[in-house]
Design a protein around this motif. Sequence first.
Motif, short mmCIF file in Angstrom:
data_model
loop_
_atom_site.label_atom_id
_atom_site.label_comp_id
_atom_site.label_asym_id
_atom_site.label_seq_id
_atom_site.Cartn_x
_atom_site.Cartn_y
_atom_site.Cartn_z
N LYS A 169 -10.87 -61.53 -7.28
CA LYS A 169 -11.69 -61.01 -6.18
C LYS A 169 -11.19 -61.54 -4.84
CE LYS A 169 -16.53 -60.51 -4.93
NZ LYS A 169 -17.91 -60.80 -5.30
N ILE A 170 -10.86 -62.82 -4.77
CA ILE A 170 -10.35 -63.43 -3.54
C ILE A 170 -8.98 -62.84 -3.18
CG2 ILE A 170 -9.50 -65.58 -2.52
CD1 ILE A 170 -11.69 -67.01 -4.17
N THR A 171 -8.10 -62.73 -4.17
CA THR A 171 -6.76 -62.20 -3.93
C THR A 171 -6.81 -60.78 -3.40
OG1 THR A 171 -5.91 -63.58 -5.73
CG2 THR A 171 -4.51 -61.77 -5.00
N GLY A 172 -7.61 -59.95 -4.02
CA GLY A 172 -7.74 -58.56 -3.57
C GLY A 172 -8.31 -58.44 -2.18
N ALA A 173 -9.34 -59.23 -1.90
CA ALA A 173 -9.97 -59.19 -0.57
C ALA A 173 -9.00 -59.65 0.51
CB ALA A 173 -11.23 -60.05 -0.57
N VAL A 174 -8.25 -60.71 0.24
CA VAL A 174 -7.29 -61.21 1.23
C VAL A 174 -6.24 -60.15 1.52
CG1 VAL A 174 -5.43 -62.89 1.57
CG2 VAL A 174 -7.66 -63.66 0.76
N THR A 175 -5.76 -59.48 0.48
CA THR A 175 -4.75 -58.43 0.67
C THR A 175 -5.27 -57.32 1.57
OG1 THR A 175 -3.83 -58.87 -1.52
CG2 THR A 175 -3.30 -56.75 -0.54
N ALA A 176 -6.44 -56.78 1.26
CA ALA A 176 -6.99 -55.67 2.03
C ALA A 176 -7.32 -56.09 3.46
CB ALA A 176 -8.24 -55.12 1.34
N VAL A 177 -7.89 -57.27 3.63
CA VAL A 177 -8.28 -57.73 4.96
C VAL A 177 -7.05 -58.00 5.84
CG1 VAL A 177 -9.39 -59.63 6.23
CG2 VAL A 177 -10.53 -58.60 4.27
N LEU A 178 -6.00 -58.57 5.27
CA LEU A 178 -4.79 -58.81 6.05
C LEU A 178 -4.14 -57.51 6.52
CD1 LEU A 178 -3.11 -61.83 4.21
CD2 LEU A 178 -4.24 -61.82 6.43
N VAL A 179 -4.03 -56.55 5.62
CA VAL A 179 -3.45 -55.25 5.99
C VAL A 179 -4.33 -54.58 7.04
CG1 VAL A 179 -2.91 -52.93 5.13
CG2 VAL A 179 -2.22 -54.94 3.82
N PHE A 180 -5.63 -54.60 6.83
CA PHE A 180 -6.58 -54.01 7.78
C PHE A 180 -6.44 -54.67 9.15
CE2 PHE A 180 -10.83 -54.17 9.75
CZ PHE A 180 -11.03 -52.82 9.95
N GLY A 181 -6.43 -55.99 9.18
CA GLY A 181 -6.31 -56.71 10.45
C GLY A 181 -5.03 -56.38 11.19
N TYR A 182 -3.92 -56.33 10.45
CA TYR A 182 -2.63 -56.02 11.07
C TYR A 182 -2.64 -54.62 11.68
CZ TYR A 182 2.26 -54.86 11.65
OH TYR A 182 3.45 -54.45 12.18
N CYS A 242 -3.80 -47.70 0.03
CA CYS A 242 -3.11 -48.42 -1.05
C CYS A 242 -3.64 -49.85 -1.17
CB CYS A 242 -1.61 -48.41 -0.80
SG CYS A 242 -0.68 -49.27 -2.07
N SER A 243 -3.84 -50.53 -0.04
CA SER A 243 -4.33 -51.91 -0.10
C SER A 243 -5.76 -51.95 -0.62
CB SER A 243 -4.20 -52.61 1.24
OG SER A 243 -5.06 -52.05 2.20
N CYS A 244 -6.58 -50.95 -0.27
CA CYS A 244 -7.94 -50.88 -0.82
C CYS A 244 -7.88 -50.64 -2.33
CB CYS A 244 -8.75 -49.78 -0.14
SG CYS A 244 -9.20 -50.13 1.57
N GLY A 245 -7.00 -49.75 -2.75
CA GLY A 245 -6.83 -49.50 -4.18
C GLY A 245 -6.31 -50.73 -4.91
N LEU A 246 -5.44 -51.45 -4.26
CA LEU A 246 -4.91 -52.68 -4.85
C LEU A 246 -6.02 -53.71 -5.03
CD1 LEU A 246 -2.39 -54.26 -5.75
CD2 LEU A 246 -2.13 -55.02 -3.39
N GLU A 247 -6.89 -53.81 -4.03
CA GLU A 247 -8.02 -54.73 -4.15
C GLU A 247 -8.91 -54.36 -5.34
OE1 GLU A 247 -11.85 -56.51 -1.73
OE2 GLU A 247 -10.59 -55.04 -0.75
N ILE A 248 -9.21 -53.09 -5.48
CA ILE A 248 -10.04 -52.63 -6.60
C ILE A 248 -9.32 -52.93 -7.92
CG2 ILE A 248 -10.99 -50.59 -7.75
CD1 ILE A 248 -11.31 -49.40 -4.87
N GLY A 249 -8.03 -52.63 -7.98
CA GLY A 249 -7.26 -52.86 -9.21
C GLY A 249 -7.18 -54.33 -9.59
#
Length: 126
Positions: free
Chosen positions: A74-87, A52-59
């Motif tokens: 681009k920055i907002t999407g990347a931050v979202t995916a990276v934070l979820v991934f890191g957690y 979902c976070s990867c899809g959100l980044e794309i969206g």
Amino acid sequence: MQYIIMLTIVLGMAVTDFLTGIIKGYVNNDLSSAKMRKGGLNKIAEILVMACSCGLEIGIKKLGNYYSAESLAKITGAVTAVLVFGYIVIMEIVSILENYAEINREARWVRNLLKRLKSVNNDKEE
């Protein structure tokens, strides 16, 4: 391509955590289908959240094209995916180490590391 890599890493860690949990249950004579079912469902939920976070980044990136805010999106999407991934990665590493500490009682370094992590966590709660 980065989405496939993120999902593959999360999938691999989830499977590793699930398998070390089964080994831990076997070693401790505590295998339980209810625990395995709950653990399996938790792992599926983690993978879905990462997808979902990867899809959100794309969206967000695509939406940014319509509003002339490509770089911000681009920055907002990347931050979202990276934070979820890191957690998820940190959570899985701790869980795998906890399972390993139960499997191999002689691995004192793991126990010391987990005690340190838990004491830092308790300090933050107070």
